[in-house]
Design a protein around this motif. Sequence first.
Motif, short mmCIF file in Angstrom:
data_model
loop_
_atom_site.label_atom_id
_atom_site.label_comp_id
_atom_site.label_asym_id
_atom_site.label_seq_id
_atom_site.Cartn_x
_atom_site.Cartn_y
_atom_site.Cartn_z
N VAL A 158 0.84 -1.20 0.00
CA VAL A 158 0.00 0.00 0.00
C VAL A 158 0.87 1.25 0.00
O VAL A 158 1.89 1.31 0.70
N VAL A 159 0.48 2.24 -0.80
CA VAL A 159 1.21 3.52 -0.87
C VAL A 159 0.37 4.58 -0.17
O VAL A 159 -0.68 4.97 -0.66
N ILE A 160 0.84 5.06 0.97
CA ILE A 160 0.10 6.06 1.74
C ILE A 160 0.34 7.43 1.12
O ILE A 160 1.49 7.86 0.95
N PRO A 161 -0.73 8.15 0.74
CA PRO A 161 -0.55 9.50 0.17
C PRO A 161 0.19 10.42 1.13
O PRO A 161 0.09 10.29 2.36
N LYS A 162 0.91 11.39 0.58
CA LYS A 162 1.76 12.25 1.39
C LYS A 162 0.96 13.03 2.44
O LYS A 162 1.43 13.23 3.56
N ALA A 163 -0.22 13.49 2.06
CA ALA A 163 -0.99 14.34 2.97
C ALA A 163 -1.95 13.54 3.85
O ALA A 163 -2.77 14.13 4.56
#
Length: 310
Positions: A158-163
């Motif tokens: 999973v790629v967690i969004p920066k914000a």
Amino acid sequence: MGSRGEVVVRPLTLAWVARQLEVGETVVRVEVLHGGITAEMRRLTVGARGEGVRELVLRSFVDEQCASDWLGREAGALTELAEATAVPAPALVAVDPTPEHCEYPSLLMTHLPGRPILGDEGLEARVPALARQLVAIHAVRPVQRPRDYVALTTAETVVIPKAADSGVWTAAIDVIRKPAPSYEGRFLHRDFQPGNVLFGDVQSRITGVVDWAAASWGPADLDVAHCATNLALLHGPAWGLRFAEAYEQAGGVLAAVASERLYWLVRDALAASEEVQLVAQPWREAGRTDLTMQVVEKRLNAYVTALMTA
């Protein structure tokens, strides 16, 4: 043969297509169809001298290692759906999955009328129509069951969004660390979303459902979750949250336990985190230039947050 000077059907493939046509028919026009992610799509206008024309669609996988598997699934699904009058799917004409005759694995099918509608206008009518169509797909009882679904997303990918709120996303990732809930199997499209549904002149009238390359056997919740995620990214999180309700109102049956429903909804939403750019690109090409990477990531974050805090 080309359109506007572009070579769009390779020689061996064009010769293979010609062998599938009726006596006297030839390909008189080729048009590039946009919107696909994994395959080249071409609309072929076929005609015979002094007679009318008909249209076919050629799907060729140029770069994908799994092309043979995908085309086999699509051919099998279209064969099963030939008798499913409630599901307007293309009719299979021919398939060369290995390939033996074409330059690349290819499938030839009939062309369906209509077009995908990706704008916000008319959503109030289209969302219930999408739900009714998905219920009809899940009602199909195939003679030859497709292979079980594959969920490629893992907690580690999973790629967690920066914000994003890391606490919310960590909790969401923990949801999919658990074993998948038990389910009653259904015939799944596995990529049911607005880009693969064609509408006619009336925005609530579906004229076709396309792209059956991922057809699978699995939980209805998974198809519902996938469409919900796409609606959330296309139109805003509220529309994603509404889709499961619309599906049930249309007669569909989802997991009885809230935590099990959440599992599938979260799993598909997190899967989108890994390919936000890939998902949004065809939408921008189709005219939704407002759906930048930043906008789609923001909507995904809001949707995951809404699922986890509802």
